[in-house]
Design a protein around this motif. Structure first.
Motif, mmCIF file in Angstrom:
data_model
loop_
_atom_site.group_PDB
_atom_site.id
_atom_site.type_symbol
_atom_site.label_atom_id
_atom_site.label_comp_id
_atom_site.label_asym_id
_atom_site.label_seq_id
_atom_site.Cartn_x
_atom_site.Cartn_y
_atom_site.Cartn_z
ATOM 1 N N MET A 1 14.378 43.171 1.867
ATOM 2 C CA MET A 1 15.604 42.279 2.260
ATOM 3 C C MET A 1 16.936 42.995 2.402
ATOM 4 S SD MET A 1 16.755 38.951 0.299
ATOM 5 C CE MET A 1 15.571 37.857 0.978
ATOM 6 N N LYS A 2 17.745 43.030 2.926
ATOM 7 C CA LYS A 2 18.698 43.837 3.250
ATOM 8 C C LYS A 2 20.024 42.961 2.707
ATOM 9 C CE LYS A 2 19.210 46.746 6.881
ATOM 10 N NZ LYS A 2 19.383 46.985 8.425
ATOM 11 N N LEU A 3 20.776 43.593 1.782
ATOM 12 C CA LEU A 3 22.080 43.035 1.377
ATOM 13 C C LEU A 3 23.032 43.109 2.590
ATOM 14 C CD1 LEU A 3 22.458 44.127 -2.205
ATOM 15 C CD2 LEU A 3 21.601 41.953 -1.556
ATOM 16 N N LEU A 4 23.741 42.055 2.742
ATOM 17 C CA LEU A 4 24.855 41.880 3.707
ATOM 18 C C LEU A 4 26.169 43.054 3.115
ATOM 19 C CD1 LEU A 4 24.864 38.528 4.478
ATOM 20 C CD2 LEU A 4 23.569 40.270 5.881
ATOM 21 N N PRO A 5 27.025 43.484 4.045
ATOM 22 C CA PRO A 5 28.057 44.409 3.547
ATOM 23 C C PRO A 5 28.812 43.836 2.584
ATOM 24 C CG PRO A 5 27.738 44.499 6.021
ATOM 25 C CD PRO A 5 26.884 43.511 5.580
ATOM 26 N N PHE A 6 28.986 42.239 2.464
ATOM 27 C CA PHE A 6 30.165 41.870 1.536
ATOM 28 C C PHE A 6 29.075 41.531 0.365
ATOM 29 C CE2 PHE A 6 28.209 38.078 3.678
ATOM 30 C CZ PHE A 6 27.921 37.264 2.502
ATOM 31 N N GLU A 7 27.863 41.592 0.511
ATOM 32 C CA GLU A 7 27.155 41.531 -0.838
ATOM 33 C C GLU A 7 27.253 42.780 -1.601
ATOM 34 O OE1 GLU A 7 24.071 37.948 0.139
ATOM 35 O OE2 GLU A 7 23.774 39.901 1.215
ATOM 36 N N ILE A 8 27.076 44.087 -0.665
ATOM 37 C CA ILE A 8 27.132 45.160 -1.281
ATOM 38 C C ILE A 8 28.561 45.418 -1.872
ATOM 39 C CG2 ILE A 8 27.179 47.668 -0.724
ATOM 40 C CD1 ILE A 8 25.335 47.024 1.676
ATOM 41 N N ARG A 9 29.847 44.960 -1.477
ATOM 42 C CA ARG A 9 30.951 45.233 -2.170
ATOM 43 C C ARG A 9 30.774 44.217 -3.534
ATOM 44 N NH1 ARG A 9 32.551 44.635 3.169
ATOM 45 N NH2 ARG A 9 33.108 42.468 2.952
ATOM 46 N N TRP A 10 30.357 43.084 -3.170
ATOM 47 C CA TRP A 10 30.186 42.082 -4.621
ATOM 48 C C TRP A 10 29.415 42.910 -5.649
ATOM 49 C CZ3 TRP A 10 28.544 36.688 -2.648
ATOM 50 C CH2 TRP A 10 29.475 36.127 -2.016
ATOM 51 N N ALA A 11 28.343 43.377 -5.254
ATOM 52 C CA ALA A 11 27.584 44.258 -6.126
ATOM 53 C C ALA A 11 28.358 45.143 -6.901
ATOM 54 C CB ALA A 11 26.098 44.879 -5.693
ATOM 55 N N ASP A 12 29.024 46.117 -6.244
ATOM 56 C CA ASP A 12 29.775 47.304 -6.843
ATOM 57 C C ASP A 12 31.002 46.465 -7.778
ATOM 58 O OD1 ASP A 12 30.234 50.226 -7.053
ATOM 59 O OD2 ASP A 12 32.237 49.619 -6.286
ATOM 60 N N ALA A 13 31.507 45.581 -7.257
ATOM 61 C CA ALA A 13 32.422 44.869 -8.321
ATOM 62 C C ALA A 13 31.949 44.271 -9.397
ATOM 63 C CB ALA A 13 33.281 43.907 -7.322
ATOM 64 N N ILE A 14 30.851 43.589 -9.363
ATOM 65 C CA ILE A 14 30.201 43.060 -10.571
ATOM 66 C C ILE A 14 29.624 43.997 -11.426
ATOM 67 C CG2 ILE A 14 28.329 41.404 -11.665
ATOM 68 C CD1 ILE A 14 28.842 39.946 -8.563
ATOM 69 N N TYR A 47 10.999 38.312 -2.542
ATOM 70 C CA TYR A 47 11.056 37.531 -3.807
ATOM 71 C C TYR A 47 11.823 38.068 -4.858
ATOM 72 C CZ TYR A 47 6.642 38.883 -5.007
ATOM 73 O OH TYR A 47 5.330 39.896 -5.339
ATOM 74 N N ALA A 48 11.700 39.348 -5.289
ATOM 75 C CA ALA A 48 12.392 40.250 -5.883
ATOM 76 C C ALA A 48 13.755 40.214 -5.506
ATOM 77 C CB ALA A 48 11.700 41.136 -6.394
ATOM 78 N N ALA A 49 13.765 40.836 -4.196
ATOM 79 C CA ALA A 49 15.256 41.073 -3.822
ATOM 80 C C ALA A 49 15.929 39.905 -3.797
ATOM 81 C CB ALA A 49 14.878 41.619 -2.452
ATOM 82 N N LEU A 50 15.274 38.625 -3.359
ATOM 83 C CA LEU A 50 15.955 37.404 -3.411
ATOM 84 C C LEU A 50 16.557 37.008 -4.662
ATOM 85 C CD1 LEU A 50 16.777 34.956 -1.665
ATOM 86 C CD2 LEU A 50 14.506 33.836 -2.571
#
Length: 147
Positions: A1-14, A47-50
């Protein structure tokens, strides 16, 4: 499952709110936790990536419910981000606690698994670049194959 670009930014911020730059003498300040989580989502079953994706969304959108503030995680200052993360980790709702804990464990695993961290804490044997190289060399010297 691929994270979307904004989710990648969220992941870094969190991730950086949980594990700020400067840890371990700054040895992993250059690690982009968002990019590391993106890579991590490519490997496991969907399901793990989800679960990682759900954890990101829950954390990013939690401030209105958890803090009563009409903002996302990105609209909070550093101290309020930390307070929110602590509140999620201490939630009386198991689902909230579990997803926050999963996200924290994921970030720790990715950051602490970086080769620079492993070298810094002395995890590599006798100056070898990767764990197990010393065992492989010893086995080769004995004429055996490394495990």
């Amino acid at each position: 499952m691929k994270l979307l670009p904004f989710e990648i930014r969220w992941a870094d911020a969190i991730g950086r709110a949980m594990l700020p730059r400067g840890l371990l003498g700054g040895v992993v300040d250059a690690v982009d936790l968002g990019e590391e989580m993106r890579r991590e989502c490519l490997e496991p079953p969907w399901y793990a990536a989800l679960l990682l994706r759900a954890s990101l969304w829950l954390t990013w959108l939690a401030p209105p419910l958890a803090l009563g503030r009409l903002r996302t995680f990105g609209g909070l200052d550093g101290a309020t981000r930390e307070a929110l993360l602590e509140k999620l980790l201490d939630s009386r709702l198991y689902l909230v606690r579990a997803t926050a804990t999963f996200l924290k464990l994921q970030a720790c695993m990715l950051l602490l698994g970086d080769a620079r961290v492993l070298r810094r804490i002395g995890a590599y044997e006798h100056g070898h670049e990767k764990p197990g190289e010393a065992a492989a060399e010893a086995s080769a010297a004995d004429g055996r194959r490394a495990p």
